[in-house]
Design a protein around this motif. Structure first.
Motif, PDB file in Angstrom:
ATOM      1  N   ARG A   1      43.102  39.094  32.928  1.00 21.37           N
ATOM      2  CA  ARG A   1      44.122  38.508  33.144  1.00 21.37           C
ATOM      3  C   ARG A   1      43.815  36.873  33.006  1.00 21.37           C
ATOM      4  O   ARG A   1      44.706  36.032  32.676  1.00 21.37           O
ATOM      5  CB  ARG A   1      44.830  38.783  34.321  1.00 21.37           C
TER       6      ARG A   1
ATOM      7  N   CYS B   1      39.425  46.144  40.923  1.00 19.06           N
ATOM      8  CA  CYS B   1      40.804  46.331  40.713  1.00 19.06           C
ATOM      9  C   CYS B   1      41.421  47.636  40.608  1.00 19.06           C
ATOM     10  O   CYS B   1      41.044  48.308  39.505  1.00 19.06           O
ATOM     11  CB  CYS B   1      40.995  45.322  39.307  1.00 19.06           C
TER      12      CYS B   1
ATOM     13  N   CYS C   1      47.515  42.548  44.624  1.00 18.98           N
ATOM     14  CA  CYS C   1      46.865  43.158  45.949  1.00 18.98           C
ATOM     15  C   CYS C   1      45.810  42.462  46.598  1.00 18.98           C
ATOM     16  O   CYS C   1      45.423  42.430  47.656  1.00 18.98           O
ATOM     17  CB  CYS C   1      46.538  44.648  45.518  1.00 18.98           C
TER      18      CYS C   1
HETATM   19  S1  SF4 Z   1      45.505  41.167  42.277  1.00 13.75           S
HETATM   20 FE1  SF4 Z   1      46.103  42.028  40.381  1.00 13.75          FE
HETATM   21  S2  SF4 Z   1      44.107  41.477  39.208  1.00 13.75           S
HETATM   22 FE2  SF4 Z   1      43.624  41.504  41.339  1.00 13.75          FE
HETATM   23  S3  SF4 Z   1      42.571  43.204  42.018  1.00 13.75           S
HETATM   24 FE3  SF4 Z   1      44.815  43.531  42.355  1.00 13.75          FE
HETATM   25  S4  SF4 Z   1      45.619  44.554  40.709  1.00 13.75           S
HETATM   26 FE4  SF4 Z   1      43.611  43.834  39.900  1.00 13.75          FE
END
Ligand code: SF4
Ligand code: SF4
Length: 413
Positions: free
Chosen positions: A51, A35, A78
């Protein structure tokens, strides 16, 4: 992961769906190191697993703590975590549910809500964004460099040259060659305003291959911007409007083509957004079956380019979102370019839709890290597949950053 849904949410279909997704998480933590926000901040609450816990807590208490809003807001969407997750946790769908609830509960500060409202109103007005390009040109001498407006002004010097006004606007067939392939091209609301040269380059490349193409008469936004900001109803309305335009054309075209991967990833998930609406779900599914990213179309033809040294940036929306991570590099290498790629290509550059405006400090840090990865390789061009990444990466870059279609058009031999 067992979740005891709060009684107030027992009849909420979104909570039930979120519960399903939460159950698939086995807490393994493989996603944490992948992440980008965890890599920057080192706080587990800024990681996917953190999260997920915050969302679980929200569903169990029907309360939104301030920390929950803060950490969910920092997520780039992402999908890097989805790529590495061994349990197939559909994290982004879970995040979208949570963000919709945050909006409903007015959990974000007034300042943040006003900023989002302005972004939605301004960015989705194509004429306004075009005017802003003109305004930036006029005000450029007095604007601070940190705004990155130079990226918008200088980029045109790398573009394929046909002026946009010469492009057909309404369902006009461009080629008189007997076409083997017939496509609808999506212009993309931001792309057609800020980087219209990308669509021009694509049209000219397709003309050379005898592909019959057409634009929609009145294409609006695909809905991604509003949907991922938690304004789900508005986002879904825009999706319906686009489906209404595309569905009647399906019998006459081979492909619907997206050349902005940020739009493409949302378009490819369209059917998922209509779980409770069987009619639109079926139509969305039919649209998705014909939808391709432009690289999937272009790799059906032979291309020949000069041997420039290029660094290929793969947007998260192309790599993690559509599973097409090596495709542009492979196409350009086959065409003759000297392609430099690396694992770092799949880390987020910080653009992430509206993220670079809403979280500028984190976005700039991610951009700086990415620019550092190509500095030693000394490329002549950086090529990418998404308008947002293109403009974001161009800020403070010593190397021209262009959409790969513009690069190919400009360097054909
Ligand atoms: S979508 Fe959000 S939680 Fe998942 S890797 Fe990307 S920044 Fe991190
Ligand atoms: S990798 Fe997947 S299963 Fe493991 S903690 Fe992350 S989301 Fe949950």
């Amino acid at each position: 992961m067992q979740t005891i849904i709060h009684p107030q949410l027992k009849n909420d279909a979104r909570a039930a769906r979120a519960d399903d997704i939460l159950r698939s998480c086995v807490h393994c933590g493989f996603c944490i190191s992948a992440c980008p926000t965890y890599q920057l901040l080192g706080d587990e609450l800024d990681s996917p697993r953190g999260r997920i816990y915050l969302i679980k807590n929200m569903l169990e208490t029907d309360q939104v703590a301030e920390a929950t809003a803060t950490h969910l807001d920092r997520c780039l969407t992402c999908r890097s975590c989805e790529t590495v997750c061994p349990s197939g946790v559909e994290y982004v769908e879970l995040l979208d549910i949570a963000r919709e609830m945050l909006v409903e509960r007015k959990a974000l500060s007034l300042k943040k809500r006003v900023k989002r409202w302005l972004l939605r109103k301004l960015l989705l007005k194509t004429w306004l964004v075009r005017c802003s390009r003109l305004l930036i040109r006029i005000l450029d001498p007095i604007l601070p460099k940190s705004l990155g407006t130079k990226a918008i002004l200088t980029r045109g010097s790398f573009a394929a040259r046909a002026p946009e006004s010469k492009l057909p606007l309404i369902q006009e067939q461009a080629s008189d060659i007997d076409a083997a392939v017939s496509v609808v091209l999506l212009k993309g609301c931001v792309q057609q305003s800020l980087t219209p040269e990308v669509n021009t380059a694509l049209c000219r490349l397709l003309d050379e291959q005898g592909v019959s193409w057409q634009f929609l008469g009145n294409e609006g936004c695909c809905g991604a911007l509003e949907y991922h900001l938690g304004e789900v109803d508005d986002g879904r309305s825009r999706m319906k409007a686009l489906i209404d335009q595309l569905y009647p054309l399906l019998t006459d075209v081979d492909y619907i083509v997206s050349s902005a991967s940020g739009c493409g990833v949302t378009l490819k998930h369209y059917a998922d957004y209509f779980a409770g609406d069987p009619v639109y779900r079926q139509q969305a599914q039919a649209v998705c079956e014909k939808l391709v990213d432009v690289v999937e179309l272009m790799e059906q033809f032979s291309w020949c380019s000069s041997a420039q040294r290029i660094w290929v940036h793969t947007p998260c929306t192309l790599g993690h979102g559509q599973g097409l991570d090596d495709r542009v590099g492979a196409l350009l290498a086959k065409a003759g370019a000297e392609v430099i790629t690396g694992k770092q290509d799949l880390a987020c550059c910080g653009s992430a839709g509206t993220y670079s405006v809403l979280q500028p400090l984190l976005a700039n840090e991610l951009r700086g890290r990415m620019q550092q990865t190509w500095a030693d390789s000394k490329p002549e061009f950086i090529v990418t597949s998404n308008v947002g990444c293109q403009l974001h990466l161009a800020v403070d870059s010593q190397v021209p950053v262009v959409h790969w279609l513009e690069y190919l058009r400009q360097h054909q031999v």
